[in-house]
Design a protein around this motif. Structure first.
Motif: not given
Length: 541
Positions: A21-25, A400-413
């Motif tokens: 994820d590059t845009d943090g969503d 998030n393992g470097g996948f995303s800067s979002a909150r963990p609960q906001d990640c796609v999974r």
């Protein structure tokens, strides 16, 4: 001359929304995938298979599509797709995409028009005024799916859905639908893809069994192939078709239908062999492989984005695999499968994981690797159904393992944050610089596989006289000879390969620490517990 590039390819399967994820969503995107192409290139794969990335309500991981000509806004734009495609091509990586035309989302404009009786779309789906008597038979997801027919109040009729009720089946018997499918294929071919992984092929053609326009089910596959070849000669069709071996050539045709078919029955025998620590289930199956056209090819795999389907094993065999790899009910799915990742099933034992990867790469056909298996990612059984094996790619030990800067609960999974398979312990960054890591081992294995056209083009000979735990395969093609050896047991074995090796020089390709004894006119090879080696056999002179 035909460009049969797929015969010696290695395919890497990616779920775009779970890669980077590059845009943090919290959702992976095409820019992130383009930014991580170096990882795929370094691994050694030369083709990327993209799971569905089209606009979708996302009730079934993108397999419920509302627009075949676009990109889901969460993942980017068509422009981002083209940028990714160009970046992949610059690295020598081909791209194939999922063609999901057995069904659409019920939110698709076509279905909405059909249920309203629009004259153009009225017959684009399969409708019935009465609920068929067999509506409760043939469900694909037992325990989750109740029927294959659902009543639509607006139209006042029942619509057919081989899968979930939110996925209405297209009426493939309608020539207008088949014409639209060609239009979809042509669109993505024009954007540079090298072919399609076709979802649920047996169900696509099942409606064509009804008499009408004279088109038989398998003739439609020929029609699709002709269109594909006309638009882009080297493009391929890779089929999801879990069919018995005696039906395989109906799908391959005379080399004029499907290019590749996933070998699901072999995959099931492979896990039975791993569960037993006994290679005979694989060897016996390979002895019965049917002859297929020269331009045809099997696709081999360990894991994918679905459950391990064990439906073609005998009941007692299935229970053996359940007991070994999915003993808890939460690990099983649809009464037939296991919803776990490879590394978790094998207890995180990198010796055994590497041996399984090596064995898969040595089987006849084109290997397909599920993202994350190259670093030994685990699963999250708290997620529903097949989502357990679709967690975000683990790049670093950070958030998030470097996948995303979002909150963990906001990640796609939800990323795997705890346990031995958490991103703190399993991540690509650490493995890229560790020559003893699973990633480095998989690199070496893929390098060996791509240097062995004998496996991609030749037929396997199952070597006799080996210990029961060993799968020994000999390939010969254009004067080249390759012998692959895999010990599925947790104890060392000694193999006498004299009758295969003869006076040939033996060159280990992996240097996996085996012991070769050429004394006394014998070729005795000692393999460690879960040991493996690939040997090139060359004339002694």
């Amino acid at each position: 001359m035909l460009n049969l590039w797929y015969k010696n390819a290695v395919i890497y399967c990616v779920d775009v929304d779970a890669f980077l994820d590059t845009d943090g969503d919290g959702v992976g995107d095409f820019q992130g995938l383009a930014d991580r192409l170096d990882h795929i290139e370094a691994l050694g794969a030369d083709c990327i298979w993209l799971l569905p990335f089209y606009p979708t309500p996302d009730r079934d991981n993108g397999y419920d599509i509302t627009d075949y000509y676009g990109v889901d806004p969460r993942l980017g734009t068509l422009g981002n797709f083209v940028e990714f495609s160009n970046a992949a091509r610059d690295r020598g990586l081909r791209v194939i995409v999922d063609l999901v035309v057995n069904h659409t989302s019920i939110d698709h404009p076509w279905f909405q028009a059909s249920r309203e009786g629009h004259p153009k779309y009225r017959d684009w789906y399969v409708w019935s005024k009465e609920k068929p008597e067999d509506a409760d038979k043939g469900v694909i997801f037992p325990g989750v799916q109740e029927s294959t027919w659902t009543f639509d109040r607006k139209r006042g009729e029942y619509y057919f859905h081989r899968f979930y009720k939110h996925q209405a089946d297209l009426n493939i018997a309608n020539p207008a639908v088949r014409e639209e499918i060609q239009r979809i294929m042509g669109y993505w071919l024009q954007l540079g893809v090298s072919g399609f992984r076709i979802d649920a092929v047996p169900f696509i053609i099942e409606d064509l069994k009804k008499p009408g326009d004279g088109l038989t089910p398998y003739d439609y596959l020929t029609e699709m192939r002709q269109f594909l070849s006309w638009r882009r000669a080297e493009a391929i069709m890779l089929a999801e078709a879990n069919v018995p071996m005696d039906q395989a050539n109906d799908y391959f045709g005379d080399g004029d239908r499907l290019n590749l078919i996933f070998n699901f029955p072999l995959n099931q025998k492979l896990f039975l062999a791993l569960a037993r620590g006994d290679g005979r289930a694989v060897g016996d199956f390979l002895k019965g492989l049917p002859d297929i056209p020269l331009v045809g090819q099997w696709a081999t795999f360990l894991r994918n984005h679905d459950e391990i389907d064990l439906g073609r094993l005998a009941d007692d065999e299935r229970q053996e695999v359940f007991a070994a790899f999915g003993p808890e009910k939460s690990m099983q799915l649809y009464d037939r499968g296991i919803r776990r990742r490879l590394a978790a099933m094998l207890g995180g034992d990198e010796r055994r994981i590497a041996m399984a990867m090596s064995l898969m790469l040595s089987l006849p056909g084109t290997p397909v690797i599920w993202y994350g298996d190259e670093i030994g990612m685990g699963d999250n059984l708290d997620l529903p159904e097949r989502q357990a094996v679709r967690t975000p790619m683990q790049w670093t030990p950070g958030k998030n393992g470097g996948f995303s800067s979002a909150r963990p609960q906001d990640c796609v999974r939800l990323p795997i944050a705890d346990g031995p398979f958490s991103y703190a312990h399993v991540h690509a960054m650490g493995q890229h610089v560790d020559p003893a890591s699973l990633f480095a081992t998989t690199q070496r294995l893929i390098r060996a596989r791509r240097s062995c056209p004998e496996i991609g083009w030749g037929q396997p000979q199952v070597v006799s006289g080996t210990p029961a735990s060993v799968v020994a395969l000999l390939y010969e093609w254009r004067g080249g000879r390759v012998l692959t050896l895999h010990n599925l047991a947790d104890s060392p074995v000694e193999i006498d390969c004299s009758h295969v090796v003869g006076d040939d020089a033996v060159r280990p390709m992996l240097q996996a620490g085996i012991d070769i004894d050429r004394a006394s006119n014998h070729s005795r090879i000692r393999l460690a517990a879960y040991g493996y080696e690939w040997l090139r056999l060359e004339p002694a002179d």
